[in-house]
Write a protein that holds these residues in place. Structure first.
Motif, PDB file in Angstrom:
ATOM      1  N   MET A  50       0.624  -1.272   0.171  1.00 27.71           N
ATOM      2  CA  MET A  50      -0.290  -0.004   0.088  1.00 27.71           C
ATOM      3  C   MET A  50       0.908   1.475  -0.035  1.00 27.71           C
ATOM      4  O   MET A  50       0.422   2.127  -0.647  1.00 27.71           O
ATOM      5  CB  MET A  50      -0.996   0.238   1.135  1.00 27.71           C
ATOM      6  N   LEU A  51       1.890   1.294   0.733  1.00 29.97           N
ATOM      7  CA  LEU A  51       2.733   2.601   0.722  1.00 29.97           C
ATOM      8  C   LEU A  51       3.461   2.813  -0.363  1.00 29.97           C
ATOM      9  O   LEU A  51       3.796   4.095  -0.790  1.00 29.97           O
ATOM     10  CB  LEU A  51       3.956   2.315   1.932  1.00 29.97           C
ATOM     11  N   ILE A  52       3.918   1.908  -1.247  1.00 27.26           N
ATOM     12  CA  ILE A  52       4.598   2.379  -2.644  1.00 27.26           C
ATOM     13  C   ILE A  52       3.608   3.170  -3.510  1.00 27.26           C
ATOM     14  O   ILE A  52       3.851   3.855  -4.249  1.00 27.26           O
ATOM     15  CB  ILE A  52       5.200   1.070  -3.342  1.00 27.26           C
ATOM     16  N   ARG A  53       2.046   3.088  -3.061  1.00 27.41           N
ATOM     17  CA  ARG A  53       1.307   3.922  -3.918  1.00 27.41           C
ATOM     18  C   ARG A  53       1.297   5.453  -3.599  1.00 27.41           C
ATOM     19  O   ARG A  53       1.315   6.128  -4.660  1.00 27.41           O
ATOM     20  CB  ARG A  53      -0.406   3.489  -3.664  1.00 27.41           C
ATOM     21  N   PHE A  54       1.738   5.685  -2.197  1.00 33.36           N
ATOM     22  CA  PHE A  54       1.852   7.103  -2.406  1.00 33.36           C
ATOM     23  C   PHE A  54       3.152   7.562  -3.138  1.00 33.36           C
ATOM     24  O   PHE A  54       3.333   8.996  -3.548  1.00 33.36           O
ATOM     25  CB  PHE A  54       2.213   7.579  -1.004  1.00 33.36           C
ATOM     26  N   HIS A  55       4.019   6.719  -3.444  1.00 30.07           N
ATOM     27  CA  HIS A  55       5.285   7.087  -4.295  1.00 30.07           C
ATOM     28  C   HIS A  55       5.002   6.915  -5.882  1.00 30.07           C
ATOM     29  O   HIS A  55       5.904   6.964  -6.708  1.00 30.07           O
ATOM     30  CB  HIS A  55       6.434   6.324  -4.006  1.00 30.07           C
ATOM     31  N   GLY A  56       3.496   6.562  -6.215  1.00 28.76           N
ATOM     32  CA  GLY A  56       3.125   6.696  -7.492  1.00 28.76           C
ATOM     33  C   GLY A  56       3.231   5.262  -8.324  1.00 28.76           C
ATOM     34  O   GLY A  56       3.215   5.061  -9.429  1.00 28.76           O
ATOM     35  N   MET A  57       3.084   4.239  -7.184  1.00 26.21           N
ATOM     36  CA  MET A  57       3.314   2.817  -7.989  1.00 26.21           C
ATOM     37  C   MET A  57       2.158   1.863  -7.614  1.00 26.21           C
ATOM     38  O   MET A  57       1.782   2.008  -6.314  1.00 26.21           O
ATOM     39  CB  MET A  57       4.509   2.250  -7.841  1.00 26.21           C
ATOM     40  N   TYR A  58       1.695   1.053  -8.308  1.00 30.36           N
ATOM     41  CA  TYR A  58       0.878  -0.173  -7.784  1.00 30.36           C
ATOM     42  C   TYR A  58       1.566  -1.539  -8.080  1.00 30.36           C
ATOM     43  O   TYR A  58       2.018  -1.694  -9.326  1.00 30.36           O
ATOM     44  CB  TYR A  58      -0.238  -0.038  -8.592  1.00 30.36           C
ATOM     45  N   GLN A  59       1.481  -2.241  -7.112  1.00 32.88           N
ATOM     46  CA  GLN A  59       1.855  -3.754  -7.398  1.00 32.88           C
ATOM     47  C   GLN A  59       0.612  -4.508  -8.400  1.00 32.88           C
ATOM     48  O   GLN A  59      -0.154  -4.524  -7.911  1.00 32.88           O
ATOM     49  CB  GLN A  59       2.194  -4.443  -6.181  1.00 32.88           C
ATOM     50  N   GLN A  60       1.288  -4.968  -9.333  1.00 31.23           N
ATOM     51  CA  GLN A  60       0.294  -5.751 -10.265  1.00 31.23           C
ATOM     52  C   GLN A  60       0.960  -7.236 -10.758  1.00 31.23           C
ATOM     53  O   GLN A  60       2.226  -7.399 -10.489  1.00 31.23           O
ATOM     54  CB  GLN A  60       0.027  -4.810 -11.536  1.00 31.23           C
ATOM     55  N   ASP A  61       0.059  -7.971 -10.971  1.00 29.49           N
ATOM     56  CA  ASP A  61       0.565  -9.243 -11.707  1.00 29.49           C
ATOM     57  C   ASP A  61      -0.260  -9.482 -13.028  1.00 29.49           C
ATOM     58  O   ASP A  61      -1.306  -8.966 -13.282  1.00 29.49           O
ATOM     59  CB  ASP A  61       0.763 -10.319 -10.790  1.00 29.49           C
ATOM     60  N   ASP A  62       0.380 -10.223 -13.981  1.00 25.05           N
ATOM     61  CA  ASP A  62      -0.307 -10.857 -15.032  1.00 25.05           C
ATOM     62  C   ASP A  62      -1.637 -11.626 -14.951  1.00 25.05           C
ATOM     63  O   ASP A  62      -1.039 -12.890 -14.443  1.00 25.05           O
ATOM     64  CB  ASP A  62       0.657 -11.217 -16.031  1.00 25.05           C
ATOM     65  N   ARG A  63      -2.821 -11.448 -14.863  1.00 29.17           N
ATOM     66  CA  ARG A  63      -3.704 -12.092 -14.322  1.00 29.17           C
ATOM     67  C   ARG A  63      -3.955 -13.126 -15.675  1.00 29.17           C
ATOM     68  O   ARG A  63      -4.817 -14.302 -15.191  1.00 29.17           O
ATOM     69  CB  ARG A  63      -4.990 -11.238 -13.921  1.00 29.17           C
ATOM     70  N   ASP A  64      -3.554 -12.937 -16.526  1.00 28.01           N
ATOM     71  CA  ASP A  64      -3.720 -14.121 -17.730  1.00 28.01           C
ATOM     72  C   ASP A  64      -2.947 -15.308 -17.438  1.00 28.01           C
ATOM     73  O   ASP A  64      -3.201 -16.404 -17.980  1.00 28.01           O
ATOM     74  CB  ASP A  64      -3.152 -13.313 -19.143  1.00 28.01           C
ATOM     75  N   ILE A  65      -1.793 -15.077 -16.718  1.00 28.90           N
ATOM     76  CA  ILE A  65      -1.120 -16.100 -16.469  1.00 28.90           C
ATOM     77  C   ILE A  65      -1.087 -16.650 -15.127  1.00 28.90           C
ATOM     78  O   ILE A  65      -0.294 -17.493 -14.559  1.00 28.90           O
ATOM     79  CB  ILE A  65       0.363 -15.976 -17.137  1.00 28.90           C
ATOM     80  N   ARG A  66      -1.795 -16.008 -14.032  1.00 25.98           N
ATOM     81  CA  ARG A  66      -1.861 -16.193 -12.804  1.00 25.98           C
ATOM     82  C   ARG A  66      -2.115 -17.661 -12.411  1.00 25.98           C
ATOM     83  O   ARG A  66      -1.388 -18.258 -11.362  1.00 25.98           O
ATOM     84  CB  ARG A  66      -2.835 -15.377 -12.031  1.00 25.98           C
TER      85      ARG A  66
END
Length: 570
Positions: A50-66
Motif C-alpha cells: 500500500m505504501l508504494i502507492r504514495f510514491h506513484g506505483m501499484y503492485q500488479q501481476d499478469d492475471r492472464d497467467i496467474r
C-alpha cells in the motif's frame, strides 16, 4: 489509535487498518528500502504494497497467467505500474524521448499508457528497475510523487489548444496547486533518489501525519470545454475570464464516480457549487478544502471516506461556513458559466498565437507498435523534430502543440506514415475504457481489450439507422471504481464479472449528469441487442439533433438521477 472520528458529526467505530498503516509508516517510508533488497520475491510485502502507492506505483501481476503460475507453484509474475506526476498534461519532447526509451528498454510490455488524468504510466516495471525509473524521471525534471493513494493526485487543466494565453494561465495554476498540495515527507527522495535524510524532521502541515482519508482529485477548468470531466473530481476551479485573462474561479466541490456493488451508501455524484473566489485566494481555498477533508473525512469506513460523502454527511452550508473560516474569505455568488463540449477536437487547429496544434486520437491511450501501425515509434519520431511540446488530454489523446508553419508538413507526414492520422469515426473518438485485465488487480471484466470491437459493433448499428455521423459518449470500466468515468457517460458499462456488465444510460454529452442503471449483469450479445434497440428508437423519435442521453431521459426510457445519495440505487 483513537476510535472516534472528529468532525461536526461524530462517527463511532475503530479506524480502518489503512489509518494504522499510515501512522506507523514513518511518513511513508515503511520498510520499502528493505523490500527493494529482497531478491527472493518480485513483489513487496505487507504494508509496503500500500505504501508504494504514495510514491506513484501499484503492485500488479499478469492475471492472464496467474492460474498457470499457481499450478507451477510459482508466485505471480509481479511487476509495477508507475504513474508520473504531470500537472496539466504538458511534457517536453526531450522528456518524451527519455520515457519512450525507458518503456522500450525496461518494461515488460514496451508500451506507454496515456491516462485520463492527463499523464502517462508505465506498465510492467520489474522491482529491480524501480529506482532506475524514478531516477530517470528525476533526471528530466519529473517525478511520480503523490499520483496514487490518499493524497491530492495529478492536477488536471483544460488543454484547449486555441486560446493559448488562457491555457497557459490555467496550466500555471494547475502546477501551483499541485506543488502546493504535495506531501512534504523526505521519504520519496531518500528511497528512490538516494538522497540522504534531511536533518529537519518530517512534517505535513496540509496533509497531516496520516494524510487524507481517501484519494483526492483536483481540476482547473476553462469553460466552455469540460474535457477534464470536472464532476469526477473533489475540487474544481472553473475559470471566470475577462478580457482573455482569468479573473477568478467558481469553486465546485465533492464530485466523484466510484461506488461499490451491494453498498447503497456508496454512489457517484456531481460536484456542488460553493461560490466565486478571486484569483489571489486560490491556494488558500485549496488548502482549506483539503484540510477540511483531512479533519472531517471518514477514517472509520474507507467506502465512505471521499469528499463527496463528507459534504453529504455535514451538509453544504456547514462545509461552506468552515471553508470560509479557514480560507478567510466570504465567497461571492457563482459567476455565470456554461459548458458546451467535453471531447477533444482532432486534427490541425490554429491557435490565436498563429501556432498550429495537432490532436492525435490514441485509442485507449495505449502507445505501442502494432503490426503496420507503429504508434509509439511515430510519436517518438515526431518528438525528435518538434520544437514545441506535447499535451496529454483527459481523454487519453495527445496534442502536438505549438507547431510552426515551417514544421507542420513534416509532422503531418510522420503522423500519417505511422498510422497516427487515420479515418476514425466520431463514435470511436468519444469512447473510452480503463486498463482492466490483465494487469489491474481490481478488474472484474474486460475494458481496454473489449472496447475496440464493441465500438465497431456500435458503429455498424449507427450506420444501419442512418446515424453514421453521430456519436454516443460510451465508456467501459472493468470495475465500479470509476477510472474510465463511465458514470458520466451517455452509455456506461461497468464490469460485474468476466463477460458480464451492468449497463447505465442517461448521462449527457457535456458530462454534468449521472446515468442510471438500465440492465444488470448482461453479456456482450445482450448489450449489443439492447443498444441496437435503443439507437433504433432514438433514430426514429429524437427531436432535431437531440443527443442520445437527453433523448432517453425525455422519452421516459430512464428516470434521471436527481439526488444520487437518495435515488441512484432506486
Amino acid at each position: 489509535m483513537s476510535t472516534r472520528h472528529i468532525g461536526p458529526l461524530v462517527i463511532d467505530g475503530k479506524f480502518s487498518d489503512t489509518e494504522r498503516l499510515k501512522k506507523s509508516s514513518n511518513y511513508l517510508r515503511g520498510t520499502i528500502v528493505e523490500d527493494l533488497q529482497d531478491a527472493l520475491t518480485g513483489g513487496f510485502n505487507g504494508d509496503n504494497i500500500m505504501l508504494i502507492r504514495f510514491h506513484g506505483m501499484y503492485q500488479q501481476d499478469d492475471r492472464d497467467i496467474r492460474a498457470e503460475r499457481i499450478l507451477q507453484k510459482l508466485e505471480p509474475r509481479y511487476a509495477m505500474m508507475l504513474r508520473c506526476r504531470l500537472p496539466g498534461g504538458i511534457i517536453s519532447t526531450q522528456q518524451w524521448l527519455a520515457i519512450d526509451k525507458f518503456a522500450t528498454d525496461r518494461t515488460i510490455y514496451g508500451s506507454i499508457r496515456l491516462t485520463n488524468r492527463q499523464t502517462f504510466q508505465f506498465h510492467g516495471i520489474l522491482k529491480k528497475d524501480l529506482k532506475r525509473a524514478h531516477q530517470m524521471l528525476y533526471s528530466i525534471g519529473l517525478d511520480a510523487l503523490a499520483t496514487a493513494n490518499d493524497v491530492n493526485r495529478n492536477v488536471m487543466c483544460s488543454s484547449n489548444p486555441v486560446e493559448s494565453v488562457l491555457h497557459q494561465e490555467a496550466y500555471i495554476w494547475a502546477k501551483r496547486i499541485s506543488e502546493h498540495l504535495l506531501p512534504h515527507t523526505h521519504a520519496y527522495v531518500e528511497i528512490w533518489l538516494d538522497q540522504q535524510k534531511k536533518s529537519t524532521a518530517d512534517c505535513e502541515p496540509i496533509l497531516g501525519e496520516t494524510y487524507l482519508p481517501r484519494k483526492f482529485k483536483t481540476t482547473v477548468v476553462v469553460p466552455p470545454h469540460n474535457e477534464v470531466d470536472l464532476h469526477a473530481n473533489d475540487l474544481n476551479f472553473i475559470a471566470v475570464v475577462e478580457k482573455n485573462k482569468i479573473l477568478g474561479f467558481n469553486l465546485l466541490v465533492g464530485g466523484g464516480l466510484s461506488m461499490e456493488y451491494g453498498k447503497k451508501e456508496t454512489y457517484p455524484c456531481t460536484a456542488k457549487e460553493i461560490g466565486y473566489l478571486p484569483l489571489e485566494k486560490t491556494l488558500e481555498v485549496a488548502t482549506a478544502v483539503v484540510t477540511i477533508q483531512r479533519d472531517w473525512g471518514n477514517r472509520v469506513n474507507r467506502s465512505n471516506a471521499k469528499t463527496k460523502y463528507t459534504l453529504e454527511r455535514v451538509g453544504l452550508d456547514i462545509f461552506k461556513k468552515e471553508l470560509q473560516k479557514r480560507a478567510q474569505l466570504i465567497f461571492e455568488p457563482i459567476r455565470p458559466y456554461e459548458f458546451i463540449t467535453r471531447g477533444d477536437r482532432f486534427g490541425w487547429i490554429k491557435g490565436i498565437d498563429n501556432k498550429w496544434h495537432l490532436t492525435l486520437f490514441i485509442e485507449n491511450g495505449r502507445l505501442i507498435d502494432y503490426p503496420g501501425r507503429c504508434l509509439k515509434t511515430g510519436i517518438s519520431n515526431i518528438a525528435k523534430i518538434h520544437q514545441g511540446n506535447f499535451r496529454l488530454t483527459a481523454n487519453q489523446n495527445l496534442i502536438v502543440a505549438g507547431v510552426s508553419e515551417g514544421e507542420k508538413n513534416n509532422i503531418e507526414q510522420i503522423a500519417r506514415q505511422y498510422g497516427l492520422i487515420e479515418g476514425v469515426s466520431k463514435q470511436r473518438e468519444n469512447s473510452m475504457a480503463c486498463v482492466s485485465f490483465p494487469t489491474c488487480p481490481l478488474a472484474m471484466a474486460e475494458a481496454e481489450r473489449f472496447l475496440p470491437l464493441l465500438v465497431t459493433k456500435v458503429e455498424k448499428i449507427l450506420d444501419h439507422y442512418g446515424l453514421a455521423d453521430e456519436y454516443i459518449v460510451l465508456r467501459v470500466s472493468g470495475c465500479p471504481n470509476g477510472c474510465a468515468r463511465a458514470m458520466l457517460a451517455e452509455i456506461g458499462l461497468i464490469g460485474k464479472t468476466k463477460g458480464h456488465y451492468n449497463l447505465y444510460i442517461g448521462g449527457n454529452r457535456i458530462g454534468t449528469r449521472i446515468p442510471r442503471i438500465y440492465r444488470e449483469n448482461i453479456t456482450e450479445n445482450q448489450i449489443i441487442n439492447i443498444i441496437d434497440e435503443l439507437i433504433g428508437y432514438w433514430a426514429k423519435n429524437r427531436i432535431n439533433t437531440e443527443s442520445f442521453g437527453d433523448f432517453v431521459i425525455r422519452s421516459g426510457i430512464i428516470i434521471p438521477v436527481i439526488d444520487p445519495a437518495k435515488d441512484f440505487w432506486t
